[in-house]
Design an enzyme around this catalytic site. Structure first.
Site, short mmCIF file in Angstrom:
data_model
loop_
_atom_site.label_atom_id
_atom_site.label_comp_id
_atom_site.label_asym_id
_atom_site.label_seq_id
_atom_site.Cartn_x
_atom_site.Cartn_y
_atom_site.Cartn_z
N LYS A 80 0.84 -1.20 0.00
CA LYS A 80 0.00 0.00 0.00
C LYS A 80 0.88 1.25 0.00
O LYS A 80 1.89 1.30 0.72
CB LYS A 80 -0.92 -0.03 1.24
CG LYS A 80 -1.98 1.06 1.25
CD LYS A 80 -2.86 0.94 2.51
CE LYS A 80 -3.96 1.98 2.53
NZ LYS A 80 -4.79 1.91 3.76
N SER A 155 -9.73 2.34 2.88
CA SER A 155 -8.87 3.04 1.95
C SER A 155 -7.97 2.11 1.15
O SER A 155 -7.47 2.49 0.10
CB SER A 155 -8.01 4.06 2.70
OG SER A 155 -7.13 3.38 3.59
N SER A 179 -9.69 -0.04 7.03
CA SER A 179 -9.14 0.01 5.67
C SER A 179 -8.46 -1.26 5.20
O SER A 179 -8.11 -1.36 4.02
CB SER A 179 -8.16 1.17 5.54
OG SER A 179 -8.87 2.36 5.50
N1 GLN Z 1 -12.86 4.47 6.07
C1 GLN Z 1 -12.31 4.92 7.31
C2 GLN Z 1 -11.97 6.38 7.21
O1 GLN Z 1 -12.27 6.96 6.24
C3 GLN Z 1 -11.12 4.10 7.67
C4 GLN Z 1 -9.88 4.53 7.01
C5 GLN Z 1 -8.71 3.69 7.38
O2 GLN Z 1 -8.84 2.66 8.03
N2 GLN Z 1 -7.56 4.16 6.99
O3 GLN Z 1 -11.41 6.95 8.08
#
Ligand code: GLN
Length: 530
Positions: A80, A155, A179
């Protein structure tokens, strides 16, 4: 398509060790696959094909020379883009870091390299890991390999899509509020958020430091465990890293798969993380997974976690507060995008650069976080959110007095269409209703596929959570569930899905074979909560 891209990392590693296949062949097959499908999927922001082949060649040579190599040496992996890599750009999918090549590797990356894994490239994500669909990437969205009109989750949609589309057998992700687990759920892959402090955050571009954890993404529970064993453990470079030794996650996964038994395991179904707002097919597959677990000897009980109802609200104060502080360092003075204009002051240069460098979701959260931390509002917002966080932790403590693991669906819905929620932050935030509590409490969580929703033929995930430091328990229980379901399916979900080149009908992945799609039971419109 070369058969070898369908092998799990564990299978590939075995064949590499046996000399049936070389690392160069394995890397080349994946690089070819990326060239074939990534123009559509867009899982990668950067592909390091030549460097990967050169590294693979080196490992093959070492193997031929009889060098002692780690069990995963020669296996390719996707990373990532939130993780710093000294030989590849590391942008967190933001314009503000476009083209930036860090001077060092993140610890998890350094450990992968030392173990002989071969980085294929950097995967797409929501900018600075803010989002649930990868649509907030500054470089365009990733598409779900099951259906290119749908989101791959976020994400870490790039890592999950890369694994699901056979562009890489395994990947690294990061999970601040879901994410890793949410993208795993909507792409039919496996993902683990380790215990907070279990995997070093050194070199992981920070979103919210009290919530972020780096973890594995894969198509098989054992593969995630093998990667976890490589990247986990104490790191003096991360002050929050747990200094104790960890048991082998891979041993736990192998033991679970071999025993096939959940006898003596108390499984708590969190009442607050399942219910009316969840898509019918998600609830159905979840209920069937619980039946399988009970049949394998688990004692399945319902547990209450009343404060989980408020977890998402607390998260969306704590996360922006920490993010606004973490992202203050992007001042365009030492690195990153710089927008110059003749005659402007340094401050104006910084403002222009940040205006041009950050996308709308990042700006929204910086503003929200700065507001929540401002002197007059600190107690009302940030302070209260921290109190709620403590209550969520207490709910976990109380629940884990009664049960060994907690379970829920990984997400309220299957993959939704691209574009559906990108302009509606609230709807986007609600996707993480199931995953956020684990981050607030620092406990580990795993997502793994439990079939396809009958109404849309898309993957459904099961989330398993364990007490802090009991990550091995996730792998043991996850491996049992996976083994039970794969015995019914005749193999891994992703390796056989017809959308992905497999030959089975999607409906055969139902735990109750032959269940016809129920007419008119579409995806719940808003992926709502309860
Ligand atoms: N979707 C969540 C957010 O927007 C989690 C993001 C993540 O885990 N990096 O914060």
């Amino acid at each position: 398509m070369s058969e070898l891209i369908r092998w799990s990392a564990a299978e590939l590693a075995e064949r590499l060790t046996a000399g049936d296949v070389s690392s160069v062949e394995a890397v080349r097959a994946h690089v070819d696959r990326i060239a074939e499908v990534d123009p559509d999927v867009h899982a990668f922001l950067h592909v390091a094909g030549d460097a990967a082949l050169a590294r693979a060649e080196q490992i093959d040579r070492q193997r031929a020379d009889g060098a002692e190599l780690g069990p995963l040496a020669g296996v390719p992996i996707a990373i990532k883009d939130v993780l710093c890599t000294k030989d590849m750009p590391s942008t967190a999918a933001s314009r503000i870091l476009e083209g930036w090549i860090p001077p060092y590797d993140a610890t998890p990356v350094a450990r992968l390299r030392a173990a002989g894994l071969v980085p294929l490239g950097k995967t797409n994500m929501d900018e600075f890991a803010m989002g649930s669909s990868t649509e907030h990437s500054a470089y365009g969205p990733t598409r779900n390999p099951w259906d290119l009109t749908r989101i791959p989750g976020g994400s870490g949609g790039g890592s999950a899509a890369a694994v699901a589309a056979f562009e890489a057998p395994v990947a690294l992700g990061s999970d601040t509020g879901g994410s890793i687990r949410q993208p795993a759920a909507v792409t039919g892959s496996v993902g683990v958020k380790p215990t907070y402090g279990g995997v070093s955050r050194f070199g992981a571009i920070a979103l919210a430091s009290s919530l972020d954890q780096v973890g594995p993404v894969s198509r098989a529970v054992l593969d995630a465990a093998l990667i976890h064993d490589v990247i986990g453990g104490h790191d003096p470079l991360d002050a929050t890293s747990i200094p104790d030794a960890w048991p082998s996650m891979a041993a736990a996964a192998r033991e679970g798969a071999a025993s096939g038994s959940l006898a003596g395991v108390r499984v708590g179904v969190v009442r607050q993380l399942n219910g009316d707002g969840f898509q019918a097919g998600v609830r159905q597959r979840f209920a069937e997974a619980l039946e399988r677990m009970a049949a394998a000897g688990a004692e399945v009980v319902e547990v209450e976690a009343p404060n989980f109802e408020h977890a998402i609200s607390a998260y969306y104060l704590i996360l922006p507060a920490e993010a606004s502080s973490n992202l203050a360092k992007y001042d365009s003075v030492r690195f990153g995008l710089r927008v110059e204009q003749a005659g402007s002051t340094t401050e104006q240069m910084m403002a222009r650069s940040r205006e041009a460098g950050f996308g709308p979701e990042v700006k929204r959260r910086i503003i929200l976080g700065t507001y929540a931390l401002s002197a007059g509002y600190y107690d009302a917002y940030y302070g209260s959110a921290q109190q709620v966080r403590t209550l969520v932790q207490r709910d976990f403590d109380a629940a884990f007095e009664q049960v060994d693991v907690l379970v829920s669906p990984s997400t309220p819905t299957t993959a939704f269409p691209l574009g559906q929620k990108v302009d509606d932050p609230m709807a986007m935030y609600l996707n993480d209703v199931t995953t956020i509590p684990a981050n607030l409490a620092g406990v580990p969580g795993m997502g793994l596929p439990i079939g396809l929703a009958p109404e849309d033929g898309l993957p459904v995930g099961l989330q398993i959570m364990a007490p802090a430091r009991q990550d091995a328990r996730l792998y043991r229980v996850g491996a049992v569930v996976e083994a039970l379901l794969e015995a019914e399916w005749g193999g891994p979900l992703l390796a056989q899905a017809p959308q992905l080149g497999g030959t089975r009908s999607p409906l055969q992945f139902a735990a109750t074979p032959g269940t016809a799609p129920a007419a008119g039971t579409g995806t719940e419109p808003d992926g709502g909560t309860r």
